[in-house]
Design a protein around this motif. Structure first.
Motif, mmCIF file in Angstrom:
data_model
loop_
_atom_site.group_PDB
_atom_site.id
_atom_site.type_symbol
_atom_site.label_atom_id
_atom_site.label_comp_id
_atom_site.label_asym_id
_atom_site.label_seq_id
_atom_site.Cartn_x
_atom_site.Cartn_y
_atom_site.Cartn_z
ATOM 1 N N PRO A 223 1.153 -1.424 -0.205
ATOM 2 C CA PRO A 223 -0.143 -0.310 -0.188
ATOM 3 C C PRO A 223 0.419 1.610 -0.135
ATOM 4 N N ALA A 224 0.881 1.713 -0.915
ATOM 5 C CA ALA A 224 1.465 3.451 -1.412
ATOM 6 C C ALA A 224 0.789 4.377 0.324
ATOM 7 N N VAL A 225 2.083 5.308 0.457
ATOM 8 C CA VAL A 225 1.253 5.441 2.135
ATOM 9 C C VAL A 225 1.036 7.313 1.502
ATOM 10 N N GLU A 226 1.480 7.521 0.384
ATOM 11 C CA GLU A 226 1.141 8.605 -1.023
ATOM 12 C C GLU A 226 0.712 8.515 -1.915
ATOM 13 N N ARG A 227 -0.015 8.708 -2.197
ATOM 14 C CA ARG A 227 -0.498 8.906 -3.168
ATOM 15 C C ARG A 227 -1.132 10.544 -3.975
ATOM 16 N N ASP A 228 0.052 10.445 -4.761
ATOM 17 C CA ASP A 228 0.453 11.883 -5.687
ATOM 18 C C ASP A 228 0.049 11.479 -6.778
ATOM 19 N N GLY A 229 -0.271 10.895 -7.531
ATOM 20 C CA GLY A 229 0.066 10.916 -9.742
ATOM 21 C C GLY A 229 -0.927 10.263 -9.869
ATOM 22 N N CYS A 230 -1.670 10.959 -11.019
ATOM 23 C CA CYS A 230 -1.909 10.744 -12.192
ATOM 24 C C CYS A 230 -1.681 10.005 -13.658
ATOM 25 N N LEU A 231 -1.763 8.387 -13.233
ATOM 26 C CA LEU A 231 -0.792 7.666 -14.666
ATOM 27 C C LEU A 231 -1.511 8.095 -15.901
ATOM 28 N N ILE A 232 -1.392 8.719 -17.059
ATOM 29 C CA ILE A 232 -1.431 8.533 -18.066
ATOM 30 C C ILE A 232 -0.811 8.185 -19.470
ATOM 31 N N ASP B 98 -4.285 10.247 -28.833
ATOM 32 C CA ASP B 98 -4.026 10.454 -27.955
ATOM 33 C C ASP B 98 -3.375 11.673 -27.049
ATOM 34 N N VAL B 99 -2.106 12.498 -28.038
ATOM 35 C CA VAL B 99 -2.705 14.009 -27.464
ATOM 36 C C VAL B 99 -3.742 14.733 -26.902
ATOM 37 N N HIS B 100 -4.965 14.552 -27.276
ATOM 38 C CA HIS B 100 -5.802 14.984 -26.688
ATOM 39 C C HIS B 100 -6.573 14.219 -24.982
ATOM 40 N N THR B 101 -6.253 13.081 -25.042
ATOM 41 C CA THR B 101 -6.574 12.398 -23.662
ATOM 42 C C THR B 101 -5.391 13.048 -22.866
ATOM 43 N N LEU B 102 -3.870 13.060 -23.031
ATOM 44 C CA LEU B 102 -2.802 14.045 -22.539
ATOM 45 C C LEU B 102 -3.700 15.321 -21.815
ATOM 46 N N LYS B 103 -3.706 16.114 -22.919
ATOM 47 C CA LYS B 103 -4.173 17.008 -22.604
ATOM 48 C C LYS B 103 -5.580 17.644 -21.327
ATOM 49 N N ALA B 104 -6.608 16.678 -21.507
ATOM 50 C CA ALA B 104 -7.114 17.238 -20.985
ATOM 51 C C ALA B 104 -7.364 16.002 -19.601
ATOM 52 N N ALA B 105 -5.945 14.791 -19.526
ATOM 53 C CA ALA B 105 -5.217 14.124 -18.141
ATOM 54 C C ALA B 105 -4.249 15.821 -17.377
ATOM 55 N N LEU B 106 -3.879 16.344 -18.578
ATOM 56 C CA LEU B 106 -2.924 16.973 -17.652
ATOM 57 C C LEU B 106 -3.693 18.527 -16.958
ATOM 58 N N LEU C 266 -13.582 0.269 -9.676
ATOM 59 C CA LEU C 266 -13.305 0.893 -10.236
ATOM 60 C C LEU C 266 -12.462 1.632 -11.455
ATOM 61 N N VAL C 267 -13.527 1.004 -12.460
ATOM 62 C CA VAL C 267 -13.110 1.652 -14.226
ATOM 63 C C VAL C 267 -14.496 2.351 -14.320
ATOM 64 N N LYS C 268 -14.539 3.477 -15.089
ATOM 65 C CA LYS C 268 -15.629 3.970 -15.597
ATOM 66 C C LYS C 268 -15.587 4.400 -17.232
ATOM 67 N N LEU C 269 -15.757 4.131 -18.139
ATOM 68 C CA LEU C 269 -15.471 4.287 -19.517
ATOM 69 C C LEU C 269 -16.260 6.233 -19.864
ATOM 70 N N VAL C 270 -15.481 6.504 -19.964
ATOM 71 C CA VAL C 270 -15.403 7.787 -20.536
ATOM 72 C C VAL C 270 -15.191 7.879 -21.757
ATOM 73 N N HIS C 271 -15.373 9.091 -22.543
ATOM 74 C CA HIS C 271 -15.535 9.759 -24.086
ATOM 75 C C HIS C 271 -14.384 10.891 -24.020
ATOM 76 N N PRO C 272 -14.026 11.059 -25.800
ATOM 77 C CA PRO C 272 -13.126 12.199 -25.894
ATOM 78 C C PRO C 272 -13.852 13.302 -24.838
ATOM 79 N N HIS C 273 -15.198 13.375 -25.376
ATOM 80 C CA HIS C 273 -15.527 15.249 -25.040
ATOM 81 C C HIS C 273 -16.526 15.257 -23.466
ATOM 82 N N ILE C 274 -16.304 14.725 -23.065
ATOM 83 C CA ILE C 274 -16.752 14.546 -21.590
ATOM 84 C C ILE C 274 -16.360 15.721 -20.602
ATOM 85 N N ASP C 275 -17.149 15.887 -19.711
ATOM 86 C CA ASP C 275 -15.906 16.822 -19.370
ATOM 87 C C ASP C 275 -15.144 16.033 -18.145
#
Length: 189
Positions: A27-36, A47-55, A145-154
């Motif tokens: 178990p991680a003590v600190e969870r501070d990341g977002c896997l992209i 993929d770049v669109h996904t990256l920008k939304a993730a950032l 734990l998995v939520k399917l999302v689409h490119p134009h979602i908020d």
């Protein structure tokens, strides 16, 4: 003689996902990341669109961007920005090192089926883009734990809801990861 030796060999059942049986992240003590991650059937622009939304989500929720993908060249123009944010920019890692890194994430945003499985086993919720494959759709039905999302979602709104559930903080959710590991072990043996 070669034919005779093949006749005596027990058939080997192969299951690619069995590699996940080696994962036992602490178990991680600190969870501070977002896997992209990228999407298996995505083009570079998607993929770049996904990256920008993730950032954007990283900014909103104060998360370090963690890039772990074989298609890392699609994100080369963003490497300096990711590193400046204290993030990780990697193409490969051993399965153990990847598990350790993913376990320090609070969220996964991407389109890779196997990385989403990895996040389930590391107890990290996944906002999984529908990348035109039935596997991602199945995985959403398999794990809460998995939520399917689409490119134009908020994406920020969905991420806020996902993170507010607290599923990935310091406890395993309803045993889904354990059930999946049991499934893999039974298929592997």
């Amino acid at each position: 003689m070669i034919r005779a030796s093949f006749d005596r060999v027990r058939p080997i059942r192969f299951l690619a996902d069995a590699g996940f049986l080696r994962i036992s992240p602490a178990p991680a003590v600190e969870r501070d990341g977002c896997l992209i991650t990228t999407g298996a059937r995505n083009n570079a622009e998607e993929d770049v669109h996904t990256l920008k939304a993730a950032l954007s989500a990283c900014d909103k929720f104060s998360l370090r961007p963690v890039i772990l993908t074989h298609a890392v060249e699609r994100f080369n123009n963003y490497e300096a920005e990711i590193i400046t944010r204290g993030g990780i920019f990697a193409e490969t890692a051993s399965i153990e090192r990847a598990a350790e890194t993913i376990s320090r994430c609070r969220l996964h945003i991407g389109g890779r089926y196997h990385m989403a499985i990895f996040t389930i086993l590391c107890n990290v919720p996944s906002l999984l883009f529908d990348v035109k494959t039935h596997k991602n759709q199945w995985l959403e039905r398999y794990s809460p734990l998995v939520k399917l999302v689409h490119p134009h979602i908020d994406l920020n709104a969905v991420a806020a809801l996902t993170l507010s559930n607290g599923v990935a903080q310091e406890h395993r959710e309803t045993g889904t990861a354990d059930k999946y590991v049991h499934f893999l072990r039974s298929a592997y043996s």
